[in-house]
Design an enzyme around this catalytic site. Structure first.
Site, short mmCIF file in Angstrom:
data_model
loop_
_atom_site.label_atom_id
_atom_site.label_comp_id
_atom_site.label_asym_id
_atom_site.label_seq_id
_atom_site.Cartn_x
_atom_site.Cartn_y
_atom_site.Cartn_z
N PRO A 11 2.73 16.13 -1.47
CA PRO A 11 3.38 15.42 -2.58
C PRO A 11 3.69 13.95 -2.29
CG PRO A 11 4.89 16.98 -1.54
CD PRO A 11 3.52 17.28 -0.99
N ASN A 12 3.53 13.17 -3.33
CA ASN A 12 3.85 11.74 -3.39
C ASN A 12 2.87 10.85 -2.64
OD1 ASN A 12 6.27 12.06 -4.95
ND2 ASN A 12 7.17 12.97 -3.11
N ARG A 19 4.27 1.95 -3.08
CA ARG A 19 5.72 1.94 -2.83
C ARG A 19 5.93 1.99 -1.31
NH1 ARG A 19 5.56 2.15 -7.60
NH2 ARG A 19 6.57 3.41 -9.18
N TYR A 24 4.90 3.13 4.90
CA TYR A 24 3.59 3.77 4.78
C TYR A 24 2.41 2.79 4.71
CZ TYR A 24 6.49 7.81 3.78
OH TYR A 24 7.42 8.81 3.86
N ASN A 75 -1.96 16.39 5.79
CA ASN A 75 -0.66 15.71 5.75
C ASN A 75 0.13 16.40 4.65
OD1 ASN A 75 1.58 14.14 5.48
ND2 ASN A 75 0.48 12.18 5.43
N ALA A 78 6.26 16.04 2.39
CA ALA A 78 7.61 16.64 2.52
C ALA A 78 7.54 18.16 2.75
CB ALA A 78 8.42 16.33 1.27
N GLU A 99 -2.53 18.19 12.09
CA GLU A 99 -1.45 17.72 11.21
C GLU A 99 -1.33 16.21 11.38
OE1 GLU A 99 2.21 19.60 12.29
OE2 GLU A 99 3.43 18.29 11.05
N HIS A 101 0.73 12.62 10.10
CA HIS A 101 1.76 11.90 9.35
C HIS A 101 1.54 10.42 9.58
CE1 HIS A 101 3.77 15.60 8.53
NE2 HIS A 101 3.64 15.91 9.81
N ARG A 108 12.53 8.97 12.29
CA ARG A 108 13.15 8.89 10.96
C ARG A 108 14.31 9.88 10.83
NH1 ARG A 108 8.56 8.83 6.58
NH2 ARG A 108 10.32 8.12 5.34
N SER A 168 -13.73 -22.53 19.91
CA SER A 168 -13.53 -21.69 18.73
C SER A 168 -12.82 -20.38 19.08
CB SER A 168 -14.89 -21.36 18.10
OG SER A 168 -14.70 -20.39 17.09
N ASN A 245 -21.96 -20.02 5.68
CA ASN A 245 -21.34 -19.94 7.02
C ASN A 245 -21.56 -18.57 7.65
OD1 ASN A 245 -19.51 -18.39 5.52
ND2 ASN A 245 -17.88 -18.87 6.97
N ALA A 285 -14.25 -34.40 0.62
CA ALA A 285 -15.27 -33.63 -0.11
C ALA A 285 -16.45 -33.32 0.81
CB ALA A 285 -15.73 -34.44 -1.32
N GLY A 286 -16.22 -33.47 2.11
CA GLY A 286 -17.32 -33.15 3.04
C GLY A 286 -17.06 -31.78 3.65
N TYR A 380 -6.77 -25.96 12.01
CA TYR A 380 -5.89 -25.06 12.76
C TYR A 380 -5.78 -25.44 14.23
CZ TYR A 380 -10.06 -22.56 14.37
OH TYR A 380 -11.26 -22.24 14.94
N GLY A 401 -3.71 -24.07 8.50
CA GLY A 401 -5.10 -23.62 8.34
C GLY A 401 -5.43 -22.33 9.08
O1 CA2 Z 1 4.57 9.98 7.29
C1 CA2 Z 1 3.99 10.84 6.60
O2 CA2 Z 1 2.79 10.88 6.44
C2 CA2 Z 1 4.83 11.87 5.84
O3 CA2 Z 1 4.14 13.09 5.83
C3 CA2 Z 1 4.97 11.33 4.42
C4 CA2 Z 1 5.90 12.16 3.56
C5 CA2 Z 1 7.20 12.42 4.25
O4 CA2 Z 1 7.97 13.31 3.45
C6 CA2 Z 1 7.01 13.01 5.62
O5 CA2 Z 1 8.27 13.17 6.24
C7 CA2 Z 1 6.19 12.10 6.48
C8 CA2 Z 1 6.21 11.41 2.26
C9 CA2 Z 1 5.01 11.06 1.49
C10 CA2 Z 1 5.44 10.15 0.40
O6 CA2 Z 1 4.45 9.21 0.26
C11 CA2 Z 1 4.76 8.04 -0.32
C12 CA2 Z 1 3.86 7.03 -0.16
C13 CA2 Z 1 4.11 5.80 -0.69
C14 CA2 Z 1 5.25 5.60 -1.41
C15 CA2 Z 1 6.16 6.61 -1.60
C16 CA2 Z 1 5.90 7.84 -1.06
#
Ligand code: CA2
Length: 436
Positions: A11-12, A19, A24, A75, A78, A99, A101, A108, A168, A245, A285-286, A380, A401
């Site tokens: 999920p999410n 976000r 992430y 992955n 949650a 698995e 993450h 966290r 370079s 280039n 302009a070169g 630069y 630059g």
């Molecule tokens: O770090 C990971 O990949 C997690 O599996 C992501 C889960 C979180 O609940 C796990 O503890 C760790 C959350 C996924 C939510 O994904 C989002 C991505 C962008 C913005 C908001 C949520």
């Protein structure tokens, strides 16, 4: 038939890149999928990449994978921390499960430290960002004995042809990114000066590079124009700018590109995203002048006035631009009118060499600067030119630059290898090199 790997997301994760970028990253799930497909493709694996917000759907897919797959990369998001049902489903599988993450869950909140899925996973990758997915796929390929070419075996030989290029930073930028991508990547400097050759040696050098299996070449001063007749085809940008280039050497063909303008545009978008763009003055302009002017107009600068000591150069760049953009957006002014045009401008871009270590000084009188004028450089070396130092002291918004140098390399790397480089990593590497 290729072994199948299911890459399942909980999920999410569909919000990835949209976000919480600090946790992430900025990559979207579609981009992660593309990376997984590329990695799997090279390794001779087939991929089913899926995401759902529903626990039951994830379980159904695990059941489906039981029948078809040679491995799962999952992955569970949650559900990792809550779902015995997903653990039970995975427990019925007879192949390796990895698995993944994106974040380091152990750094966290306490409730993310426990994973039900880890009990059944052959391995857990967390905290490697979205690269965790491709790492898991690579490992699975090794376990399943899939015989695709391992990415570590992929080799790229590339180079830069130009004069006076010994200092370079582009070779180091490319090579370090190549190594970080698991590639054997060599970037050779082919300095005409060191070789005691003139620009007329270009044809011979390109032929030699082609014969020796170079994947591509960057081309710089004084060959960006003279290379064009030696090529089979040009990208639209390179054709429009009349300057190349980057040359990709592939399947016996030489294709010219221009990544300089992209370099300036990306640097400008990142460094001065919100400055006024009604009227901007470009000095010079070169060299990179036409690429920078093209980038400026592409970035939404409404009106650009070009000034060069050689009036014919300014005129010819302006004519090229007028053919591609609305004619009213480009004009040429004489150096004698500099004070008047600057007085009416929001920003100033210096594309002259004045300010480089070799040509120290200011490209215009300091008295013409004022705090509400933004100032952008393409030099630069040094990173802080006298122009930038003077402008900053006055309180002007400024852009050095460095970013242009990095982003031209980002795009060239992508063209040479077909692999998307990590621009943030290249920026960090460049900053570290420049700090030394
Ligand atoms: O770090 C990971 O990949 C997690 O599996 C992501 C889960 C979180 O609940 C796990 O503890 C760790 C959350 C996924 C939510 O994904 C989002 C991505 C962008 C913005 C908001 C949520």
């Amino acid at each position: 038939m290729n072994p199948i790997v299911y890459v399942l997301n909980g999920p999410n994760l569909n919000l990835l890149g949209k976000r919480q970028p600090k946790i992430y990253g900025r990559e979207t799930l579609a981009e992660v999928e593309a990376e997984c497909r590329r990695t799997a493709g090279e390794l001779g694996l087939a991929i089913e990449f899926r995401q759902t917000n529903a626990e039951s759907q994830l379980i159904d897919w695990i059941h489906e994978a039981r029948e078809r797959a040679s491995g799962i990369v999952i992955n569970p998001a949650a559900f990792t921390h809550t779902s015995v049902a997903i653990l039970d489903a995975l427990n019925t599988c007879e192949f390796p499960i990895f698995e993944v993450h994106i974040s380091n869950i152990h750094q966290r909140e306490e409730f993310r430290h426990h994973s039900f899925v880890s009990r059944v996973a052959a391995g857990v990758i967390c905290g490697f960002g979205t690269q965790g997915y491709t790492l898991a796929i690579q490992h699975l390929a090794r376990l399943t004995g899939s015989r695709g070419a391992s990415p570590i075996q992929r080799a790229f030989l590339v180079g830069l042809i130009g004069t006076g290029i010994r200092a370079s930073r582009t070779p180091a930028l490319h090579e370090q990114e190549g190594a970080a991508q698991g590639l054997r990547y060599i970037y050779k400097l082919i300095d005409l000066e060191t070789l005691g050759l003139g620009a007329d040696a270009l044809a011979e050098l390109i032929k030699a590079a082609e014969r020796m299996g170079f994947a591509g070449l960057n081309i710089t001063h004084p060959c960006k124009q003279s290379v064009i007749p030696l090529l089979d085809d040009l990208s639209d940008d390179a054709r429009a700018l009349g300057a190349v280039n980057t040359v990709v050497l592939k399947d016996g063909k030489r294709i010219g590109h221009n990544t300089d303008w992209f370099g300036f545009a990306e640097n400008f978008k990142r460094g001065l995203p919100d400055v006024a763009r009604d009227h901007v003055v470009q000095l010079g302009a070169g060299g990179a002048g036409s690429a920078v002017a093209h980038a400026a107009l592409t970035c939404g600068i409404k009106k650009l006035t070009i000034i060069d000591v050689a009036a014919d150069r300014a005129k010819s760049v302006a004519e090229g631009l007028a053919a591609r953009f609305n004619r009213d957006r480009v004009s040429v002014a004489a150096p004698a009118d500099l004070a008047a045009v600057i007085a009416a401008a929001d920003g100033l871009i210096n594309t002259t060499p004045i300010g480089m270590a070799k040509y120290p000084g200011l490209p215009l009188p300091a008295a013409l600067l004022r705090p509400d004028l933004w100032v952008a450089e393409i030099i630069y070396f040094p990173m802080e030119t006298e122009l930038l130092r003077t402008a900053r002291a006055l309180g002007c918004r400024t852009l050095d630059g460095g970013g242009m140098a990095v982003f031209q390399a980002v795009e060239a790397f992508r063209l040479f290898t077909g692999i998307k480089p990590d621009a943030e990593r290249m920026l960090e590497h460049f900053a570290a090199m420049s700090a030394n």
